[in-house]
Design a protein around this motif. Structure first.
Motif, short mmCIF file in Angstrom:
data_model
loop_
_atom_site.label_atom_id
_atom_site.label_comp_id
_atom_site.label_asym_id
_atom_site.label_seq_id
_atom_site.Cartn_x
_atom_site.Cartn_y
_atom_site.Cartn_z
N GLN A 176 -4.47 1.11 2.68
CA GLN A 176 -5.03 0.08 1.80
C GLN A 176 -6.54 0.26 1.61
O GLN A 176 -7.07 0.05 0.52
N ILE A 177 -7.22 0.66 2.67
CA ILE A 177 -8.68 0.81 2.59
C ILE A 177 -9.05 1.99 1.69
O ILE A 177 -9.96 1.90 0.86
N ARG A 230 -17.72 -9.59 14.72
CA ARG A 230 -16.58 -8.72 14.45
C ARG A 230 -15.33 -9.58 14.30
O ARG A 230 -15.33 -10.73 14.70
N HIS A 246 0.86 -1.19 0.00
CA HIS A 246 0.00 0.00 0.00
C HIS A 246 0.89 1.24 0.00
O HIS A 246 2.10 1.15 0.22
N ARG A 295 -9.04 -15.24 8.47
CA ARG A 295 -7.67 -15.32 7.95
C ARG A 295 -7.46 -16.71 7.35
O ARG A 295 -8.03 -17.69 7.83
N THR A 334 -10.38 -11.73 4.53
CA THR A 334 -9.96 -10.34 4.63
C THR A 334 -11.09 -9.51 5.21
O THR A 334 -12.16 -10.01 5.51
N PHE A 335 -10.83 -8.25 5.39
CA PHE A 335 -11.85 -7.28 5.76
C PHE A 335 -12.32 -6.61 4.49
O PHE A 335 -11.51 -6.10 3.72
N GLY A 387 -0.87 -1.44 9.75
CA GLY A 387 -1.69 -1.03 8.60
C GLY A 387 -3.07 -0.60 9.08
O GLY A 387 -3.33 -0.46 10.28
N ASP A 388 -3.99 -0.42 8.12
CA ASP A 388 -5.33 0.09 8.45
C ASP A 388 -6.01 -0.78 9.50
O ASP A 388 -6.23 -1.96 9.29
N LEU A 389 -6.41 -0.17 10.61
CA LEU A 389 -7.12 -0.92 11.65
C LEU A 389 -8.59 -1.00 11.31
O LEU A 389 -9.19 -0.03 10.83
N VAL A 390 -9.18 -2.17 11.55
CA VAL A 390 -10.60 -2.36 11.24
C VAL A 390 -11.43 -2.73 12.46
O VAL A 390 -12.65 -2.53 12.47
N PHE A 391 -10.81 -3.30 13.49
CA PHE A 391 -11.54 -3.60 14.73
C PHE A 391 -10.62 -3.38 15.93
O PHE A 391 -9.42 -3.63 15.84
N VAL A 392 -11.22 -2.93 17.01
CA VAL A 392 -10.47 -2.78 18.26
C VAL A 392 -11.31 -3.38 19.38
O VAL A 392 -12.51 -3.08 19.49
N GLU A 393 -10.73 -4.27 20.16
CA GLU A 393 -11.41 -4.85 21.33
C GLU A 393 -10.75 -4.30 22.57
O GLU A 393 -9.56 -4.51 22.79
N GLU A 426 -7.12 -5.23 15.46
CA GLU A 426 -7.12 -6.06 14.25
C GLU A 426 -7.05 -5.14 13.04
O GLU A 426 -7.84 -4.22 12.88
N SER A 427 -6.07 -5.41 12.18
CA SER A 427 -5.91 -4.59 10.98
C SER A 427 -6.25 -5.44 9.77
O SER A 427 -6.54 -6.63 9.89
N VAL A 428 -6.19 -4.83 8.59
CA VAL A 428 -6.39 -5.58 7.36
C VAL A 428 -5.39 -6.74 7.29
O VAL A 428 -5.65 -7.75 6.67
N LYS A 429 -4.28 -6.59 7.96
CA LYS A 429 -3.20 -7.57 7.85
C LYS A 429 -3.25 -8.65 8.91
O LYS A 429 -3.04 -9.81 8.60
N ALA A 430 -3.47 -8.27 10.17
CA ALA A 430 -3.35 -9.24 11.25
C ALA A 430 -4.04 -8.73 12.51
O ALA A 430 -4.31 -7.54 12.65
N ALA A 431 -4.31 -9.67 13.42
CA ALA A 431 -4.81 -9.30 14.75
C ALA A 431 -3.62 -9.33 15.70
O ALA A 431 -2.81 -10.25 15.66
#
Lengths: 360, 130
Positions: A33-34, A298, A29, A302, A325-326, B38-44, B62-67
């Motif tokens: 990326q989003i 949520r 990226h 993977r 993926t998301f 990278g871009d974060l998509v979830f946070v716990e 948790e990002s697009v790449k990994a948790a």
């Protein structure tokens, strides 16, 4: 250090984060990326896909060669420029690679294969040509770069950079067709209305020394540079397989959601892997199949996560996520999983920590 | 080059700690960490009232790449969490030291003693090539 495309300096200058992909240093990226994903869905983005390999097959027996080599039938290619998606199989039906083949003109086909498999594909093709005693030229076009420009505004942005005399015919091109055209520098480009994002757009194959100029011109036209990260989320949203994740040499197309790409008709066409696939069909089909998943909870699916399919003969059987993926468009996680054939679609699967619903 | 504000303290596992006037601390992840994810998509986030142990996992990003687990840089009790992250996890990418804060904790006495100053954390990043 991996191999670098002719656009590596462009990526570096744009501050790209790079990763190893099939032995190549590629941008993942350029910041977000989003954001790159959204640009492709809403406007236009471009991807350096020069790591993919263009292979030109020339010769009077080129059509006969490909009819035997590929699981899909090049007999469907009648008009110049028409493209066909196919798997390249081994004798046991395992997927050596997936590819696009274009009919350029009589006795000339152009094939685009994946980066990580290029050397093996070339060796396989040359070995089959020799085994079948066919006189062919199989040329690796390392002199070509490829830029995929994708999104609702993509075709107009590319056409504007072509000589005026070429624009209307390039824009009139039907989906899944490519054509050669003149560039403003007088060279020949191949512009194909294909891609890997689920959006309209072009893939442009051009001499590698001209790639940086086209990249710069597209940047100036407002096309967003996009990395492999967005390419992955875009292709998964579009339901497209990724070689190495969703299928490989240990999997056949029938268990990889790719039965539609195998041409069993005409029955007399004897392609590599046909016997093995017919045996599987005689036994009632493969025991596994590939399905799409939407994660209800949520979190993000993977690759290699286990999924449990309840209720098949009251015995829970296992499956595995092949791509996850998301999805920036859906704002939830999506993926593919390989599961037992008996699992019905629109069924809820459990994974050790997540609930996922299947969508066919 | 990652940002490392001079007025914060840091854990080697890439969390930052800000002292607040009332004796509590604010905690988040560093610029280096958000970049690497990278871009974060979830946070716990942990529940308010939960007891945290320094060095133990207390949240997940948790990002697009990994948790990835987030490790508590101090021992103590969670006083508040940043509710905005539930709907807009990208705040961590945009302002990891500001609106992307994760939780406020009442630290146990002496539990922040091991933390690094900005210079030491910068040296730590240089050592790992960050």
């Amino acid at each position: 250090m991996g191999r670098r495309t002719p656009l590596y300096q462009q990526h570096f200058a744009l501050g790209a984060r790079t990763v190893d992909f099939g032995g190549w240093d590629m941008p993942v990226h350029y910041g977000s990326q989003i954001e790159e994903h959204h640009r492709v869905r809403r406007d236009a983005g471009m991807f350096d896909v020069s790591h993919m390999c263009v292979i030109d097959v020339h010769g009077k027996s080129a059509r006969a060669f490909l009819a035997r080599l590929l699981a899909n039938d090049v007999g469907k290619l009648r008009q110049a420029g028409k493209a066909l998606y196919s798997c390249l199989l081994d004798e046991s039906g395992g997927v050596i690679d997936d590819l696009i083949v274009y009919l350029m003109h009589d006795h000339f086909f152009r094939i685009v294969v994946n980066a990580g498999t290029r050397d093996g594909d070339l060796a396989w093709m040359r070995a089959r040509a020799s085994e079948w005693d066919l006189a062919l030229d199989i040329l690796e076009r390392s002199d070509l770069a490829m830029i995929a420009v994708q999104g609702p505004e993509a075709r107009a942005k590319v056409a504007a950079l072509l000589p005026e005399v070429e624009r209307s015919s390039v824009l009139a091109q039907e989906a899944f067709f490519g054509r050669e055209c003149a560039s403003t520098s007088g060279s020949r480009w191949f512009v194909a209305r294909t891609g890997y994002t689920g959006e309209d757009g072009f893939e442009v194959m051009l001499p590698d020394r001209e790639a940086a100029d086209l990249w710069q011109a597209l940047l100036a036209a407002g096309v967003a540079p996009c990395g492999l990260g967005a390419r992955d989320t875009l292709r998964l949203e579009a339901g497209m397989n990724l070689y190495g994740n969703d299928m490989d040499r240990t999997r056949n197309p029938l268990e990889s959601g790719l039965a539609w790409t195998v041409a069993f008709e005409p029955a007399e066409r004897d392609f590599v892997g046909r016997g093995a696939l017919e045996n599987i069909r005689k036994q009632g089909g493969p025991p596994l199949k590939l399905v799409g998943l939407v994660l209800e909870d949520r979190g993000v699916l993977r690759s290699h996560q286990k999924v449990v399919v309840p209720g098949v003969d009251a015995v829970q059987v296992g499956g595995e996520v092949t791509s996850g993926t998301f999805s920036p468009t859906l704002e939830r996680s999506i993926g593919f999983a390989r599961v037992p054939r008996a699992a019905s679609t629109s069924q809820t699967f459990a994974s050790p920590c997540r609930q996922a619903a299947v969508r066919a | 080059m990652s940002q490392v504000p001079a007025d914060l303290r840091y854990a080697k596992s890439h969390e930052w700690v800000r002292n607040l006037p009332d004796g509590s601390v604010e905690i988040g992840i560093t610029d280096h960490a958000q970049h690497a994810l990278g871009d974060l998509v979830f946070v716990e986030l942990p529940e308010v009232g939960r007891a945290l142990e320094a060095g133990a996992a207390c949240a997940v990003v948790e990002s697009v790449k990994a948790a990835s687990d987030v490790y508590s840089p101090v021992s103590g009790t969670v006083l508040a969490v940043n509710e905005a992250l539930a709907g807009t996890p990208e705040l961590i990418n945009q302002e990891c030291y500001g609106r992307g804060w994760m939780m406020r904790v009442q630290p146990a006495a002496g539990s922040a003693a091991e933390l690094l100053g900005a210079d030491a954390y910068t040296a730590e990043l240089a050592a790992i090539g960050g």
